[in-house]
Write a protein that holds these residues in place. Structure first.
Motif, mmCIF file in Angstrom:
data_model
loop_
_atom_site.group_PDB
_atom_site.id
_atom_site.type_symbol
_atom_site.label_atom_id
_atom_site.label_comp_id
_atom_site.label_asym_id
_atom_site.label_seq_id
_atom_site.Cartn_x
_atom_site.Cartn_y
_atom_site.Cartn_z
ATOM 1 N N LEU A 1 0.842 -1.203 0.000
ATOM 2 C CA LEU A 1 0.000 0.000 0.000
ATOM 3 C C LEU A 1 0.878 1.254 0.000
ATOM 4 O O LEU A 1 0.615 2.212 -0.737
ATOM 5 C CB LEU A 1 -0.939 -0.011 1.213
ATOM 6 C CG LEU A 1 -1.960 1.108 1.290
ATOM 7 C CD1 LEU A 1 -2.825 1.161 0.030
ATOM 8 C CD2 LEU A 1 -2.849 0.957 2.519
ATOM 9 N N ARG B 1 -6.988 0.940 -10.947
ATOM 10 C CA ARG B 1 -7.072 2.336 -11.354
ATOM 11 C C ARG B 1 -5.740 2.864 -11.826
ATOM 12 O O ARG B 1 -5.679 3.866 -12.515
ATOM 13 C CB ARG B 1 -7.510 3.190 -10.164
ATOM 14 C CG ARG B 1 -8.932 2.950 -9.787
ATOM 15 C CD ARG B 1 -9.236 3.706 -8.523
ATOM 16 N NE ARG B 1 -10.643 3.542 -8.208
ATOM 17 C CZ ARG B 1 -11.452 4.557 -7.955
ATOM 18 N NH1 ARG B 1 -10.995 5.781 -7.957
ATOM 19 N NH2 ARG B 1 -12.706 4.354 -7.682
ATOM 20 N N LYS B 2 -4.700 2.252 -11.345
ATOM 21 C CA LYS B 2 -3.388 2.810 -11.610
ATOM 22 C C LYS B 2 -2.589 1.793 -12.412
ATOM 23 O O LYS B 2 -1.961 0.906 -11.827
ATOM 24 C CB LYS B 2 -2.686 3.081 -10.275
ATOM 25 C CG LYS B 2 -1.423 3.878 -10.410
ATOM 26 C CD LYS B 2 -0.941 4.236 -9.009
ATOM 27 C CE LYS B 2 0.079 5.315 -9.033
ATOM 28 N NZ LYS B 2 0.387 5.826 -7.711
ATOM 29 N N ALA C 1 -13.674 0.231 0.428
ATOM 30 C CA ALA C 1 -12.426 0.537 -0.283
ATOM 31 C C ALA C 1 -12.645 1.634 -1.322
ATOM 32 O O ALA C 1 -11.846 2.566 -1.437
ATOM 33 C CB ALA C 1 -11.871 -0.728 -0.937
ATOM 34 N N VAL D 1 -8.392 -6.046 -0.819
ATOM 35 C CA VAL D 1 -9.432 -5.448 -1.670
ATOM 36 C C VAL D 1 -9.005 -4.042 -2.084
ATOM 37 O O VAL D 1 -9.096 -3.660 -3.259
ATOM 38 C CB VAL D 1 -10.790 -5.404 -0.918
ATOM 39 C CG1 VAL D 1 -11.842 -4.660 -1.732
ATOM 40 C CG2 VAL D 1 -11.252 -6.811 -0.579
ATOM 41 N N LEU D 2 -8.523 -3.270 -1.112
ATOM 42 C CA LEU D 2 -8.075 -1.906 -1.395
ATOM 43 C C LEU D 2 -6.921 -1.912 -2.404
ATOM 44 O O LEU D 2 -6.917 -1.141 -3.374
ATOM 45 C CB LEU D 2 -7.636 -1.236 -0.091
ATOM 46 C CG LEU D 2 -7.134 0.202 -0.200
ATOM 47 C CD1 LEU D 2 -8.258 1.137 -0.636
ATOM 48 C CD2 LEU D 2 -6.549 0.686 1.130
ATOM 49 N N LEU E 1 -16.688 -4.687 2.108
ATOM 50 C CA LEU E 1 -15.283 -4.315 1.918
ATOM 51 C C LEU E 1 -15.075 -3.529 0.617
ATOM 52 O O LEU E 1 -14.361 -2.523 0.595
ATOM 53 C CB LEU E 1 -14.402 -5.574 1.900
ATOM 54 C CG LEU E 1 -14.371 -6.392 3.186
ATOM 55 C CD1 LEU E 1 -13.544 -7.653 2.988
ATOM 56 C CD2 LEU E 1 -13.806 -5.577 4.348
ATOM 57 N N LEU F 1 2.304 2.021 -3.381
ATOM 58 C CA LEU F 1 1.353 2.530 -4.381
ATOM 59 C C LEU F 1 1.101 4.028 -4.230
ATOM 60 O O LEU F 1 0.411 4.625 -5.049
ATOM 61 C CB LEU F 1 0.017 1.785 -4.267
ATOM 62 C CG LEU F 1 -0.023 0.388 -4.876
ATOM 63 C CD1 LEU F 1 -1.341 -0.285 -4.541
ATOM 64 C CD2 LEU F 1 0.173 0.448 -6.382
ATOM 65 N N LYS G 1 -8.142 -2.625 -5.941
ATOM 66 C CA LYS G 1 -8.821 -1.486 -6.574
ATOM 67 C C LYS G 1 -7.821 -0.413 -6.994
ATOM 68 O O LYS G 1 -7.966 0.204 -8.054
ATOM 69 C CB LYS G 1 -9.849 -0.887 -5.615
ATOM 70 C CG LYS G 1 -10.998 -1.815 -5.370
ATOM 71 C CD LYS G 1 -12.226 -1.061 -4.907
ATOM 72 C CE LYS G 1 -13.404 -2.019 -4.728
ATOM 73 N NZ LYS G 1 -13.916 -2.511 -6.026
ATOM 74 N N LEU G 2 -6.833 -0.194 -6.157
ATOM 75 C CA LEU G 2 -5.837 0.832 -6.502
ATOM 76 C C LEU G 2 -5.044 0.400 -7.742
ATOM 77 O O LEU G 2 -4.718 1.221 -8.586
ATOM 78 C CB LEU G 2 -4.885 1.070 -5.324
ATOM 79 C CG LEU G 2 -5.450 1.932 -4.207
ATOM 80 C CD1 LEU G 2 -4.545 1.882 -2.985
ATOM 81 C CD2 LEU G 2 -5.631 3.374 -4.665
ATOM 82 N N PHE H 1 -9.488 -6.515 4.279
ATOM 83 C CA PHE H 1 -9.732 -5.216 3.655
ATOM 84 C C PHE H 1 -8.570 -4.768 2.762
ATOM 85 O O PHE H 1 -8.786 -4.296 1.644
ATOM 86 C CB PHE H 1 -10.002 -4.157 4.728
ATOM 87 C CG PHE H 1 -10.215 -2.782 4.166
ATOM 88 C CD1 PHE H 1 -11.402 -2.445 3.525
ATOM 89 C CD2 PHE H 1 -9.208 -1.818 4.252
ATOM 90 C CE1 PHE H 1 -11.592 -1.179 2.982
ATOM 91 C CE2 PHE H 1 -9.391 -0.556 3.710
ATOM 92 C CZ PHE H 1 -10.583 -0.234 3.077
#
Lengths: 329, 258
Positions: free
Chosen positions: A227, A324-325, B244, A316-317, B240, A230, A320-321, A313
């Protein structure tokens, strides 16, 4: 007897006034103005005059500079003997000390030596009479109001970072220098060990992703590391238990015994939010807390809260990042 | 060498804490209790000293209601030779000085060379009992110690205590002395089965606190309450995925870091 005096023990390190001293002065002034008392500073050192002058100048408080060669750095027994004598002579209502590595070391002993009361790690005043203090208990999940025993001198330690200092200004207080005797009782201070040079400079990071006990093991560190990677100018921080356990080095530690940081974004992952940690990051721009305990104290200072198991969590985060990137080719 | 380690029974830090009916403490109902983590670090430090100085004797002591005896046994099972429980159930300690004075009254004539405790308790977080006990016993003290070694033919302890910013102060104290132990590089060991069984069979002497010393107090707790939430924390709702998405969007609104 000096009626209604609050004695503020200015803290210094390596001959320089510590920032917490200004917080002590501001808190002492607030208390003194409520009760019609006055505040006086005291600086211990060798020499003590420079620190006393810096304190008197920044706070406007009259300040005693007590000098002895054994007071060049912090010496528990020397401090205790000097302050016990001073307080016994002056009989202030209250002695205000920083809840620092130095203050927390001698304050409870001073209280016993004086036959006085002791309230440690207070955050400020609570409303009501007689004077009472607020302090956090149970890792910040509850707040207590505590008061000294009436008629006893009170020794109170203030949590650094809990009370805002006042802007310096106004006239400097008068400084009186005095040579004092100390009793070292056979204790020797052999010196200070500096921390190893830092390979990680958290102060330059824009985003700090910090790992706490909730990470549950070094095998999950990759989640916070990915994280942080990123983010533009991201870095990995840590709370004390993570460093104690050896999952990350001391250079990552944020808090009282680590670094003080104020990045644009601070993401606390599995950090409970004890004051020892939060005082090192509470001035961050945006504080995000991810914790599965909805009662965790970290949510008291967070701007954005995610109550979730970070092991579920964060993937998943991260996913998604990454969507997008697109990775640079 | 005689070593005394002070331990405290505290609730699990993950607990949900509620204010008690008299609003001067936390409600103990439903909480799971264990040994204060820093006191286990103190136990570990004592065990390490004993391993390096033959013939050292290790006593653990606690003050509290019957649950304190359970915590004492748990701490002792790391390797203490004996333990003592100061029972304050009849009139629970209201301040750190009460606890320190009872321990001092029991320990004074037994002349321990070294007394250890954790740097702070996880529940009340005062950090007072150790230094107060040192003062009552009339011995020098160092707090937040992360390492210690005997020097000068065992007459002195050289310790490193933690300062802010990762620095450490090196101090040398003549024995007898008291140290409070900070968590650090030597985590508490797991109890061996032999020790667990040994401690299980031991009779722990209990001493009523009132027989040791009249209660002296150093502060009054007037009120305990749940913290006022600043209200500024916005909790992100949903599954979740949804959490997010919101987090990414809100962080981006604040700063273009992602």
């Amino acid at each position: 007897m000096v009626i209604g005096e609050i004695l503020v023990v200015a803290e210094s390190r390596a001959g320089r006034l510590a920032p917490v001293s200004l917080e002590l002065a501001a808190f002492a002034r607030q208390m003194a103005s409520a009760e019609g008392e006055h505040a006086t500073g005291v600086a211990l050192g060798f020499p003590a005059r420079p620190v006393a002058e810096e304190f008197a100048c920044a706070t406007g408080l009259p300040t005693l500079a007590l000098e002895n060669e054994h007071l060049a750095g912090y010496h528990s027994e020397a401090y205790l003997s000097v302050l016990t004598r001073l307080v016994t002579e002056r009989r202030p209502e209250l002695v205000l000390i920083a809840h620092s590595a130095v203050g927390a070391d001698f304050a409870p002993r001073l209280a016993v030596a004086l036959g006085g009361s002791c309230c440690t790690g207070v955050h400020g005043l609570a409303p009501g009479e007689p004077r009472r203090f607020r302090r956090a208990i149970c890792g910040g999940k509850l707040m207590a109001e505590v008061a000294p025993i009436p008629g006893q001198p009170a020794v109170v330690t203030l949590m650094p970072g809990a009370f805002p200092p006042r802007e310096p200004g106004g006239r400097s207080g008068e400084v009186v220098v005095e040579q004092v005797a100390v009793d070292c009782r056979g204790v020797r201070v052999l010196g200070e060990k500096s921390p190893a040079p830092r390979e990680v400079d958290l102060s330059r990071a824009e985003v700090i992703v910090a790992a706490g006990r909730g990470l549950a093991g070094p095998e999950h560190l990759h989640l916070v590391q990915e994280l942080a990677a990123l983010c533009e100018r991201g870095a990995v921080g840590a709370s004390r238990p993570v460093v104690d356990a050896g999952w990350l080095g001391l250079e990552h530690q944020v808090g009282m015994t680590g670094q003080t940081v104020a990045p644009k974004v601070y993401i606390a992952c599995g950090i409970s939010g004890a004051i020892q940690h939060t005082q090192g990051m509470s001035r961050s721009g945006l504080i995000v807390a991810i914790n599965q305990d909805p009662e965790a104290a970290i949510f008291q200072i967070a701007h954005l809260g995610v109550v979730a198991d970070l092991h579920r969590f964060l993937p998943v985060l991260l996913g998604k990042l990454r969507e997008r990137k697109p990775r640079p080719v | 060498m005689k070593i005394l380690v002070c331990v405290k029974s505290v609730p699990d830090r993950q607990s949900r804490f509620r204010v008690n009916s008299t609003a001067d403490g936390y409600d103990e109902a439903g909480l799971g209790f264990g040994v204060n983590e820093y006191d286990l670090y103190a136990m570990e430090a004592a065990l390490r000293l004993r391993e390096r100085s033959a013939g050292a004797e290790l006593t653990a002591i606690t003050v509290g209601p019957p649950r304190a005896e359970a915590a004492l046994r748990r701490a002792m099972s790391l390797g203490a030779d004996q333990g003592v429980w100061i029972d304050d159930s009849r009139s629970p300690a209201k301040s750190a000085l009460a606890v320190a004075a009872w321990i001092a009254a029991w320990a004074r004539r037994r002349r321990f060379d070294l007394t250890l405790s954790g740097v702070i308790s996880e529940d009340l977080q005062r950090g007072q009992v150790g230094p107060m006990l040192a003062q009552l016993l009339g011995v020098p003290c160092a707090t937040a110690v992360v390492s210690m070694e005997l020097v000068g033919e065992g007459r002195f302890l050289r310790c490193e205590r933690e300062l802010e910013g990762g620095a450490r102060q090196v101090v040398e104290l003549p024995l007898p002395a008291l140290l409070t132990v900070q968590s650090g590089p030597h985590p508490p060991r797991y109890p061996s089965l032999t020790n667990v069984l040994r401690v299980k069979q031991m009779v722990i002497p209990s001493v009523p606190a009132a027989e040791l010393a009249p209660e002296q107090n150093s502060e009054v707790t007037l009120r305990v309450s749940e913290p006022e939430h600043s209200g500024r924390c916005e909790f992100l709702a949903g599954e979740l995925d949804r959490q997010a998405e919101q987090l990414i969007q809100k962080v981006r609104e604040w700063a273009p870091v992602w």
